[in-house]
Motif scaffolding. Structure first.
Motif, PDB file in Angstrom:
ATOM      1  N   LYS A   1       0.823  -1.206   0.000  1.00 12.34           N
ATOM      2  CA  LYS A   1       0.000   0.000   0.000  1.00 12.34           C
ATOM      3  C   LYS A   1       0.857   1.256   0.000  1.00 12.34           C
ATOM      4  N   TYR A   2       1.919   1.256   0.822  1.00 19.57           N
ATOM      5  CA  TYR A   2       2.739   2.455   0.990  1.00 19.57           C
ATOM      6  C   TYR A   2       4.122   2.331   0.353  1.00 19.57           C
ATOM      7  N   GLN A   3       4.321   1.274  -0.442  1.00 20.05           N
ATOM      8  CA  GLN A   3       5.562   1.054  -1.196  1.00 20.05           C
ATOM      9  C   GLN A   3       6.791   1.063  -0.270  1.00 20.05           C
ATOM     10  N   ILE A   4       6.731   0.199   0.738  1.00 20.18           N
ATOM     11  CA  ILE A   4       7.824   0.022   1.697  1.00 20.18           C
ATOM     12  C   ILE A   4       8.557  -1.266   1.340  1.00 20.18           C
ATOM     13  N   ASN A   5       9.870  -1.224   1.278  1.00 19.11           N
ATOM     14  CA  ASN A   5      10.619  -2.389   0.795  1.00 19.11           C
ATOM     15  C   ASN A   5      11.369  -3.145   1.884  1.00 19.11           C
ATOM     16  N   ASP A   6      11.175  -2.775   3.165  1.00 21.35           N
ATOM     17  CA  ASP A   6      11.871  -3.483   4.246  1.00 21.35           C
ATOM     18  C   ASP A   6      10.927  -3.651   5.429  1.00 21.35           C
ATOM     19  N   LEU A   7      10.632  -4.907   5.768  1.00 24.12           N
ATOM     20  CA  LEU A   7       9.692  -5.231   6.835  1.00 24.12           C
ATOM     21  C   LEU A   7      10.166  -4.719   8.193  1.00 24.12           C
ATOM     22  N   ARG A   8      11.470  -4.628   8.384  1.00 23.23           N
ATOM     23  CA  ARG A   8      12.023  -4.250   9.680  1.00 23.23           C
ATOM     24  C   ARG A   8      11.715  -2.809  10.058  1.00 23.23           C
ATOM     25  N   LEU A   9      11.402  -1.977   9.086  1.00 26.52           N
ATOM     26  CA  LEU A   9      11.104  -0.570   9.368  1.00 26.52           C
ATOM     27  C   LEU A   9       9.887  -0.407  10.271  1.00 26.52           C
ATOM     28  N   PHE A  10       8.976  -1.372  10.248  1.00 28.08           N
ATOM     29  CA  PHE A  10       7.757  -1.261  11.042  1.00 28.08           C
ATOM     30  C   PHE A  10       8.032  -1.354  12.540  1.00 28.08           C
ATOM     31  N   THR A  11       9.111  -1.995  12.937  1.00 26.77           N
ATOM     32  CA  THR A  11       9.361  -2.234  14.357  1.00 26.77           C
ATOM     33  C   THR A  11      10.589  -1.519  14.901  1.00 26.77           C
ATOM     34  N   GLU A  12      11.325  -0.794  14.066  1.00 30.39           N
ATOM     35  CA  GLU A  12      12.546  -0.138  14.520  1.00 30.39           C
ATOM     36  C   GLU A  12      12.309   1.241  15.131  1.00 30.39           C
ATOM     37  N   ASN A  13      11.098   1.782  15.008  1.00 24.13           N
ATOM     38  CA  ASN A  13      10.741   3.086  15.592  1.00 24.13           C
ATOM     39  C   ASN A  13      11.660   4.217  15.133  1.00 24.13           C
ATOM     40  N   ASP A  14      12.079   4.163  13.890  1.00 21.96           N
ATOM     41  CA  ASP A  14      12.885   5.235  13.310  1.00 21.96           C
ATOM     42  C   ASP A  14      11.970   6.433  13.057  1.00 21.96           C
ATOM     43  N   ILE A  15      12.233   7.537  13.760  1.00 20.70           N
ATOM     44  CA  ILE A  15      11.348   8.696  13.665  1.00 20.70           C
ATOM     45  C   ILE A  15      11.284   9.241  12.249  1.00 20.70           C
ATOM     46  N   ARG A  16      12.351   9.102  11.479  1.00 20.08           N
ATOM     47  CA  ARG A  16      12.346   9.588  10.091  1.00 20.08           C
ATOM     48  C   ARG A  16      11.355   8.796   9.244  1.00 20.08           C
ATOM     49  N   PHE A  17      11.249   7.518   9.538  1.00 23.28           N
ATOM     50  CA  PHE A  17      10.285   6.680   8.818  1.00 23.28           C
ATOM     51  C   PHE A  17       8.856   6.998   9.250  1.00 23.28           C
ATOM     52  N   LEU A  18       8.623   7.106  10.565  1.00 23.01           N
ATOM     53  CA  LEU A  18       7.269   7.303  11.079  1.00 23.01           C
ATOM     54  C   LEU A  18       6.709   8.674  10.717  1.00 23.01           C
ATOM     55  N   GLN A  19       7.580   9.672  10.587  1.00 23.82           N
ATOM     56  CA  GLN A  19       7.096  11.023  10.256  1.00 23.82           C
ATOM     57  C   GLN A  19       6.477  11.101   8.858  1.00 23.82           C
ATOM     58  N   GLN A  20       6.755  10.111   8.036  1.00 26.37           N
ATOM     59  CA  GLN A  20       6.188  10.126   6.690  1.00 26.37           C
ATOM     60  C   GLN A  20       4.699   9.806   6.689  1.00 26.37           C
ATOM     61  N   PHE A  21       4.159   9.331   7.834  1.00 23.80           N
ATOM     62  CA  PHE A  21       2.778   8.868   7.865  1.00 23.80           C
ATOM     63  C   PHE A  21       1.914   9.748   8.757  1.00 23.80           C
ATOM     64  N   LYS A  22       2.303  11.007   8.949  1.00 28.97           N
ATOM     65  CA  LYS A  22       1.536  11.912   9.802  1.00 28.97           C
ATOM     66  C   LYS A  22       0.112  12.137   9.304  1.00 28.97           C
ATOM     67  N   GLY A  23      -0.060  12.072   8.000  1.00 30.55           N
ATOM     68  CA  GLY A  23      -1.382  12.381   7.440  1.00 30.55           C
ATOM     69  C   GLY A  23      -2.358  11.227   7.453  1.00 30.55           C
ATOM     70  N   LEU A  24      -1.927  10.036   7.952  1.00 37.65           N
ATOM     71  CA  LEU A  24      -2.829   8.885   7.923  1.00 37.65           C
ATOM     72  C   LEU A  24      -3.930   9.031   8.952  1.00 37.65           C
ATOM     73  N   LEU A  25      -5.130   8.638   8.606  1.00 42.24           N
ATOM     74  CA  LEU A  25      -6.270   8.694   9.513  1.00 42.24           C
ATOM     75  C   LEU A  25      -6.802   7.298   9.719  1.00 42.24           C
TER      76      LEU A  25
END
Length: 342
Positions: A318-342
């Protein structure tokens, strides 16, 4: 003696001072509350001779009224004193300060969207424990005793108890639903699952699944296909292509893998779809009659279909993410990309 005591209390009330909320509360406890000296005077009414009760009662009421009036004066004094210490009032014409706004985690947003799609076509939600017994996780789902999923390389078993394990799929929730509810059943079971796998860009030992189950009279594979066609087009867009490939699962027969056209390359071929243009999103099939019988459902009268998919896999597409580990690493740079999600 009583009149002298009353005059002493009046003098103490008149001399009382309070500059803080704590001192105000101390005054209330001494002269206003039920356990105060005034309250003790009312309690003494029992021992006063009848001919003196009227005069004594009037005197006590005067003390009570005096204490309450003094309390109001002290409240005003404390409030005016605190206002004087606050300094100048804020300028209400200044523009507001904007604080950083958080966002919903992409896995949470994906789960909410999946649930919304299926709820609109009649599926309700069901949940179950993450620590399961062998019956609900394996045996009731038609897993043979020698099935590889029962071995340690796939399952986290609880130490010293080989019959208890961290659930490997949310199909265990479907078993519990079928054991406690009569058909028709139409339920969706999202949740966290655990498998003893190496962590990589495409796999993790902890991930999330959502599984659906529909049991009723005359349920067919055609119903399953139309349900998943509807989901894929609602989730990924109306131009999404869907295909079914024959497969095997112990709890469904016939069984099929569900593929959709790759959302990253548009079906042209890339490293995510391994050049095929197709990406697997889950498994499905008609519920095996043995599973229905294990759960106390008449497999002659009823049929059903089941499907399951990984929420991480759906979110990656859905969001064109190519690494599963990004979901659990809590990298703020990654999470900030999804501020607009509702």
């Amino acid at each position: 003696m009583q009149s002298q005591k009353i005059e002493q209390i009046k003098a103490k009330i008149a001399a009382a001072r309070a500059e803080t909320a704590a001192e105000l509360e101390d005054y209330r406890m001494r002269f206003i509350s039920k356990k105060s000296v005034v309250g003790a005077l009312f309690a003494e009414m029992k021992s006063i001779p009848n001919e003196q009760k009227k005069a004594f009662g009037q005197a006590v009421n005067e003390v009570k009224q005096l204490a309450e009036e003094k309390f109001k004066e002290l409240i005003d004094a404390v409030e005016s004193g605190s206002k004087g210490k606050q300094g100048p009032r804020p300028d209400l014409t200044l523009p507001p300060t904007t604080w950083p706004v958080g966002g919903i985690h992409p896995l949470t947003a994906t789960r909410q969207r999946i649930v919304e799609i299926f709820e609109r076509i009649g599926f309700n939600l069901s949940e179950g424990p993450e620590i399961e017994d062998d019956w609900h996780n394996f045996t009731a789902l038609n897993f043979p005793e020698n099935h590889p999923a029962r071995e340690m390389q796939d399952t986290f078993f609880i130490e010293k108890n080989p019959d208890i394990a961290l659930r490997t799929h949310t199909s265990s929730v479907q078993v519990r639903v079928m054991e406690n509810q009569k058909p028709p059943i139409r339920t969706l079971s999202p949740g966290r699952v655990f498998r003893n796998e190496a962590i990589s860009a495409r796999a993790h030992c902890i991930f999330h699944q959502v599984e659906g189950l529909y049991v009723d009279e005359n349920v067919s594979f055609s119903n399953l296909k139309q349900t998943l066609y509807h989901f894929a087009k609602e989730m990924f867009g109306k131009h999404t292509q869907v295909r079914f490939r024959p497969s095997f699962f112990p709890f469904t027969e016939p069984s099929a893998e569900i593929d959709i056209s790759c959302q990253l390359c548009g079906g042209k071929g890339c490293n995510i779809c391994k050049g095929t243009g197709w990406v697997e999103i889950g498994g499905s099939g008609m519920v095996d009659p043995n599973v229905l019988e294990n759960c106390g459902i008449d497999s002659v009268k009823y049929t059903g279909f089941a499907f399951g998919m990984g929420i991480e896999r759906i979110a990656m597409l859905k969001y064109q993410i190519n690494d599963l580990r990004l979901f659990t690493e809590n990298d703020i740079r990654f999470l900030q990309q999804f501020k607009g999600l509702l």
